[in-house]
Write a protein that holds these residues in place. Sequence first.
Motif, PDB file in Angstrom:
ATOM      1  N   LEU A 118      -6.598 -29.024 -56.572  1.00  0.00           N
ATOM      2  CA  LEU A 118      -7.095 -27.958 -57.438  1.00  0.00           C
ATOM      3  C   LEU A 118      -6.327 -26.655 -57.219  1.00  0.00           C
ATOM      4  O   LEU A 118      -6.117 -25.895 -58.164  1.00  0.00           O
ATOM      5  N   ARG A 119      -5.901 -26.402 -55.974  1.00  0.00           N
ATOM      6  CA  ARG A 119      -5.180 -25.151 -55.674  1.00  0.00           C
ATOM      7  C   ARG A 119      -3.732 -25.232 -56.140  1.00  0.00           C
ATOM      8  O   ARG A 119      -3.200 -24.278 -56.722  1.00  0.00           O
ATOM      9  N   PHE A 120      -3.058 -26.370 -55.907  1.00  0.00           N
ATOM     10  CA  PHE A 120      -1.626 -26.455 -56.181  1.00  0.00           C
ATOM     11  C   PHE A 120      -1.291 -27.304 -57.411  1.00  0.00           C
ATOM     12  O   PHE A 120      -0.127 -27.601 -57.641  1.00  0.00           O
ATOM     13  N   PHE A 121      -2.332 -27.712 -58.165  1.00  0.00           N
ATOM     14  CA  PHE A 121      -2.141 -28.406 -59.438  1.00  0.00           C
ATOM     15  C   PHE A 121      -1.424 -29.739 -59.265  1.00  0.00           C
ATOM     16  O   PHE A 121      -0.690 -30.182 -60.139  1.00  0.00           O
ATOM     17  N   GLY A 122      -1.611 -30.382 -58.169  1.00  0.00           N
ATOM     18  CA  GLY A 122      -1.004 -31.695 -57.953  1.00  0.00           C
ATOM     19  C   GLY A 122      -1.254 -32.176 -56.542  1.00  0.00           C
ATOM     20  O   GLY A 122      -1.745 -31.428 -55.683  1.00  0.00           O
ATOM     21  N   ALA A 123      -0.910 -33.433 -56.287  1.00  0.00           N
ATOM     22  CA  ALA A 123      -1.104 -33.998 -54.953  1.00  0.00           C
ATOM     23  C   ALA A 123      -0.171 -33.310 -53.969  1.00  0.00           C
ATOM     24  O   ALA A 123       1.025 -33.139 -54.215  1.00  0.00           O
ATOM     25  N   VAL A 124      -0.725 -32.890 -52.836  1.00  0.00           N
ATOM     26  CA  VAL A 124       0.036 -32.186 -51.802  1.00  0.00           C
ATOM     27  C   VAL A 124      -0.232 -32.864 -50.468  1.00  0.00           C
ATOM     28  O   VAL A 124      -1.383 -33.051 -50.074  1.00  0.00           O
ATOM     29  N   ARG A 125       0.845 -33.246 -49.794  1.00  0.00           N
ATOM     30  CA  ARG A 125       0.699 -33.855 -48.469  1.00  0.00           C
ATOM     31  C   ARG A 125       0.867 -32.833 -47.351  1.00  0.00           C
ATOM     32  O   ARG A 125       0.344 -32.998 -46.267  1.00  0.00           O
ATOM     33  N   GLY A 126       1.615 -31.790 -47.634  1.00  0.00           N
ATOM     34  CA  GLY A 126       1.881 -30.784 -46.619  1.00  0.00           C
ATOM     35  C   GLY A 126       3.087 -29.971 -47.029  1.00  0.00           C
ATOM     36  O   GLY A 126       3.695 -30.185 -48.082  1.00  0.00           O
ATOM     37  N   PHE A 127       3.439 -28.998 -46.209  1.00  0.00           N
ATOM     38  CA  PHE A 127       4.553 -28.117 -46.510  1.00  0.00           C
ATOM     39  C   PHE A 127       5.490 -28.046 -45.317  1.00  0.00           C
ATOM     40  O   PHE A 127       5.042 -28.054 -44.168  1.00  0.00           O
ATOM     41  N   ASP A 128       6.796 -27.947 -45.622  1.00  0.00           N
ATOM     42  CA  ASP A 128       7.762 -27.825 -44.530  1.00  0.00           C
ATOM     43  C   ASP A 128       7.907 -26.357 -44.132  1.00  0.00           C
ATOM     44  O   ASP A 128       7.259 -25.471 -44.698  1.00  0.00           O
ATOM     45  N   HIS A 129       8.797 -26.125 -43.161  1.00  0.00           N
ATOM     46  CA  HIS A 129       8.948 -24.775 -42.625  1.00  0.00           C
ATOM     47  C   HIS A 129       9.349 -23.771 -43.696  1.00  0.00           C
ATOM     48  O   HIS A 129       8.799 -22.665 -43.777  1.00  0.00           O
ATOM     49  N   SER A 130      10.328 -24.133 -44.551  1.00  0.00           N
ATOM     50  CA  SER A 130      10.802 -23.163 -45.531  1.00  0.00           C
ATOM     51  C   SER A 130       9.698 -22.798 -46.517  1.00  0.00           C
ATOM     52  O   SER A 130       9.572 -21.632 -46.925  1.00  0.00           O
ATOM     53  N   GLN A 131       8.852 -23.783 -46.901  1.00  0.00           N
ATOM     54  CA  GLN A 131       7.755 -23.492 -47.822  1.00  0.00           C
ATOM     55  C   GLN A 131       6.690 -22.614 -47.156  1.00  0.00           C
ATOM     56  O   GLN A 131       6.177 -21.669 -47.764  1.00  0.00           O
ATOM     57  N   LEU A 132       6.377 -22.921 -45.901  1.00  0.00           N
ATOM     58  CA  LEU A 132       5.403 -22.102 -45.185  1.00  0.00           C
ATOM     59  C   LEU A 132       5.941 -20.700 -44.955  1.00  0.00           C
ATOM     60  O   LEU A 132       5.185 -19.718 -44.992  1.00  0.00           O
ATOM     61  N   ALA A 133       7.249 -20.592 -44.711  1.00  0.00           N
ATOM     62  CA  ALA A 133       7.843 -19.273 -44.510  1.00  0.00           C
ATOM     63  C   ALA A 133       7.695 -18.428 -45.760  1.00  0.00           C
ATOM     64  O   ALA A 133       7.430 -17.226 -45.691  1.00  0.00           O
ATOM     65  N   ARG A 134       7.859 -19.039 -46.921  1.00  0.00           N
ATOM     66  CA  ARG A 134       7.693 -18.282 -48.163  1.00  0.00           C
ATOM     67  C   ARG A 134       6.258 -17.813 -48.341  1.00  0.00           C
ATOM     68  O   ARG A 134       6.006 -16.782 -48.958  1.00  0.00           O
ATOM     69  N   MET A 135       5.295 -18.579 -47.822  1.00  0.00           N
ATOM     70  CA  MET A 135       3.891 -18.195 -47.947  1.00  0.00           C
ATOM     71  C   MET A 135       3.517 -17.075 -46.977  1.00  0.00           C
ATOM     72  O   MET A 135       2.638 -16.257 -47.276  1.00  0.00           O
ATOM     73  N   THR A 136       4.176 -17.040 -45.820  1.00  0.00           N
ATOM     74  CA  THR A 136       3.770 -16.081 -44.783  1.00  0.00           C
ATOM     75  C   THR A 136       4.710 -14.884 -44.662  1.00  0.00           C
ATOM     76  O   THR A 136       4.310 -13.846 -44.149  1.00  0.00           O
ATOM     77  N   GLN A 137       5.946 -15.035 -45.113  1.00  0.00           N
ATOM     78  CA  GLN A 137       6.902 -13.921 -45.065  1.00  0.00           C
ATOM     79  C   GLN A 137       7.015 -13.337 -46.461  1.00  0.00           C
ATOM     80  O   GLN A 137       7.867 -13.720 -47.252  1.00  0.00           O
ATOM     81  N   ILE A 138       6.156 -12.399 -46.750  1.00  0.00           N
ATOM     82  CA  ILE A 138       6.072 -11.874 -48.111  1.00  0.00           C
ATOM     83  C   ILE A 138       6.659 -10.468 -48.157  1.00  0.00           C
ATOM     84  O   ILE A 138       6.761  -9.771 -47.144  1.00  0.00           O
ATOM     85  N   ASP A 139       7.056 -10.066 -49.347  1.00  0.00           N
ATOM     86  CA  ASP A 139       7.526  -8.709 -49.589  1.00  0.00           C
ATOM     87  C   ASP A 139       6.301  -7.883 -49.974  1.00  0.00           C
ATOM     88  O   ASP A 139       5.790  -7.989 -51.083  1.00  0.00           O
ATOM     89  N   TYR A 140       5.817  -7.057 -49.019  1.00  0.00           N
ATOM     90  CA  TYR A 140       4.578  -6.324 -49.258  1.00  0.00           C
ATOM     91  C   TYR A 140       4.694  -5.330 -50.406  1.00  0.00           C
ATOM     92  O   TYR A 140       3.686  -4.783 -50.858  1.00  0.00           O
ATOM     93  N   ASP A 141       5.909  -5.081 -50.890  1.00  0.00           N
ATOM     94  CA  ASP A 141       6.071  -4.184 -52.017  1.00  0.00           C
ATOM     95  C   ASP A 141       5.644  -4.843 -53.320  1.00  0.00           C
ATOM     96  O   ASP A 141       5.223  -4.170 -54.255  1.00  0.00           O
ATOM     97  N   ARG A 142       5.743  -6.168 -53.391  1.00  0.00           N
ATOM     98  CA  ARG A 142       5.469  -6.868 -54.647  1.00  0.00           C
ATOM     99  C   ARG A 142       4.415  -7.956 -54.513  1.00  0.00           C
ATOM    100  O   ARG A 142       3.958  -8.485 -55.518  1.00  0.00           O
ATOM    101  N   GLU A 143       4.084  -8.310 -53.316  1.00  0.00           N
ATOM    102  CA  GLU A 143       3.164  -9.428 -53.107  1.00  0.00           C
ATOM    103  C   GLU A 143       2.183  -9.038 -52.012  1.00  0.00           C
ATOM    104  O   GLU A 143       2.511  -8.295 -51.091  1.00  0.00           O
ATOM    105  N   MET A 144       0.978  -9.553 -52.130  1.00  0.00           N
ATOM    106  CA  MET A 144       0.006  -9.360 -51.061  1.00  0.00           C
ATOM    107  C   MET A 144      -0.770 -10.650 -50.875  1.00  0.00           C
ATOM    108  O   MET A 144      -1.197 -11.285 -51.857  1.00  0.00           O
ATOM    109  N   ALA A 145      -0.909 -11.052 -49.625  1.00  0.00           N
ATOM    110  CA  ALA A 145      -1.746 -12.195 -49.283  1.00  0.00           C
ATOM    111  C   ALA A 145      -2.711 -11.707 -48.204  1.00  0.00           C
ATOM    112  O   ALA A 145      -2.281 -11.317 -47.113  1.00  0.00           O
ATOM    113  N   LEU A 146      -3.978 -11.677 -48.528  1.00  0.00           N
ATOM    114  CA  LEU A 146      -5.010 -11.279 -47.574  1.00  0.00           C
ATOM    115  C   LEU A 146      -5.648 -12.537 -47.000  1.00  0.00           C
ATOM    116  O   LEU A 146      -6.071 -13.431 -47.757  1.00  0.00           O
TER     117      LEU A 146
END
Length: 831
Positions: free
Chosen positions: A697-725
């Motif tokens: 429901l969150r990712f609109f498809g079957a998800v088994r997991g994420f690799d390092h580069s995908q997780l890095a994109r989720m956690t290393q954000i540009d606070y000028d344009r993106e915010m994750a609380l």
Amino acid sequence: MSVRNLDALFRPKSVAVIGASLRPRSVGAMVWARVLEGGFAGPVWPVNPKYAELSGLVAFGDVHDLPEPPTVALICTPPATWPAIVHKLGKLGTRAAIIFGEVKRSEERAVLAQTLAAARPYLLRIVGPGSVGVITPAFNARFAASPFPVKEGGVAWVSQSNAITNAVLGWAYARGLGFSHAIALGDEADVDAGDALDYLASDPSTRAILLELETVRAARKFMSAARAAARNKPVLALRSGRADADDALYSSAFQRAGVVRVHSLDDLLDEIETLGVGRVAASSTATLITSDRGVATLAADAFAAAGDALAQWPEAAARAVAEALPHLSASRDAPSALPGNPLLLGDDAKPEHFARALEVLAPHRDTGTAFVVHAPTHSAPVAEVARVLIENHKLAYRGLLACFFGGVDNATRDALHAQGIPVHTTPQRLARAFARLVDYRLARELLMQTPESLPAQVPEQIDCAQVQARNAVAAGQTALAGEEAARFFECFGLTVLREHAAETASLRSYQGGVTEGGIVETRDAPGCPETAAAVDDAKIVDLAIELRDDANFGPVFRFTAPSVDGLTAPMCFYSLPPLNPVLSREVVSRSPYARAVSSIEPVLAALTALSRAVCDVKEVAGLQATLRVTRTRAVLVAPRVTVAAKRSRLAIVPYPRRLEENLYWHGEHMMIRPIRPEDEAMHSAFIKSMTSDDLRLRFFGAVRGFDHSQLARMTQIDYDREMALIATAFDENGMEYTLGVVRAITDPDNEAAEFAVAIRSALKSKGLGRLLMTKIIEYVRSRGTRWIVGEVLAENAPMIGLAKALGFAVSRTDDPSVVGLRLALGESASA
């Protein structure tokens, strides 16, 4: 502005040439001729009251006479006419214009300001003035005065120089190379390099971006755009002016953004071949295939000079080659030896031997990228070798690059290009081009690095530092020095050697080891000269640190140290805050003194703490200090802080500590805070805690997991344009874990932010989703964003119900399985 309406410029439907003419050598005549030569398929309208028709097309006397609003207008008239023309175009609905004329005198600068003011109410985007134009070959849109045709290709060219743009387009045309877009920015009165990067970062026809520039305008926008683009595709930059004082700062900014800097136009041109033609997944190593020993030696030398490395073959690869090409053993000095890298096929090699080598090496992926360097022979003509490369190029897992001495004919070159095989004329050019690919891969990896966990900072101490700085400014002070500066930096875990102690060379003895923050704790030990002398003897270097408020990039660090041997140049480099341990390590690794330090952790902690002081206390406008580095410790000597009520913005937005909030929720303490890079492991565990249905429901498809580069994109954000609380709590073992996350990504124009939310599956239906959504809506509204939008699967009834309760409008989308959510955040948006 940013990408607003740039789609009209790069995907035009109609064009008007205002000032189109037949007068020889006039700008209007050149631009008109190029538009016609390009073969643009949409409506083309000349506007000039002196003509009834031009080149067989009806001419219009005024913009108001056009049958419909052109999506792009090419303005070739004198500056005095620009404001009125732009006002008319904006009122009609034109979305982009290119101004070819130049601004030279002060009165013309005033006219330019009026032109921009006329465009602003209509969001009409302007390229120039002083631009040679914009070319998009896929649409046959040759909206430029450049005399050279442009083929379609995979590289975008963005330049501040008309002359260099013309030269590059001519060079590429002569070699059968093309571009996705070619953009001459001119004076960048409106559309600048940051805007172009923002558009090209998500442009599917652009595989790589080449920049030529001298200055960066709007540094924060440029850095955000460059970092976003470099995560998706190679971005290479050539900056002229290497002799000026700020050049090292530009190098640091490019590196921080993941942009690969090249130092010559030749290198940048070679990348048009390598990136525009090739589909090369650059490994750090390569296998060289050739027939001649002399050619192999020359090519290996070129690779070594460029910093490239030939792959060390596994024994299995060598044996496979020996079995597949048995004739090789007879030509080797040691017949029993296995073939290796470079792979010498022999003077009598035939084209099929090159094909066989590619086939045998294909399963052995650790042999790296394949390079074929060939001087034509009687038994292996260039055209025949090229043919077998074309037939077998898909076997090269990491891509295939070729170098043919003496070049190839145009038909052979174009056939190689069509299969994604770049062709270089010398091993040196090939080696340097490959080195740039490796540089990009390393730069991208640095962008994706996960920093070590930061030591806990006591908010009260940071508050004390902020109060101290504000009080100093209120009292009319301009600087903190001596004991005041020492107390300020101690709030951030730094240890300071007072000025009087440094002047008398009576260094404190180093006792007690390292503090919780990783910084050396020092204690006075008067009367112990032996201990002080021992510490002084262990000193590696005094690193001079300066923070200055740059007119363009804002606060920047400058690090200097004396020559390590008295012969080489003194060390000097820049870095943009904020710094974390990974970035600090990258800074330290550049120092020739790093090898002499037993442990660099205290140095990393010190640099990170200095960066925190700059980021957390906006009154810090400058600082000067010496970081004394010993074999195992680091300590500040006599720091001085310049304070001011206002300073420039940081080019890179630091972690927004102000958004941290402690709550008491459902019987336990919880913190809501922005996500940090070091949250990667915790975020991975959070995703693993969600059920497969919740992930779908969150990712609109079957998800088994994420690799390092995908997780890095989720956690290393540009606070000028993106915010994750994220909402976090501590388990019974004192380990922090994630309860939920809400994310909003704002478009570069701050028009709309797209949200997404996810909750730990075990905590659903407890109100956490509503709490996080309320927080992100408040945050986005505080930025002045007009809308917050999202999409959810139509079956996700709980999310749709929550959105309706929060005031979102629900609408259909083109996909019947997905619904759109939209919430106005201000009066203007509601209107």
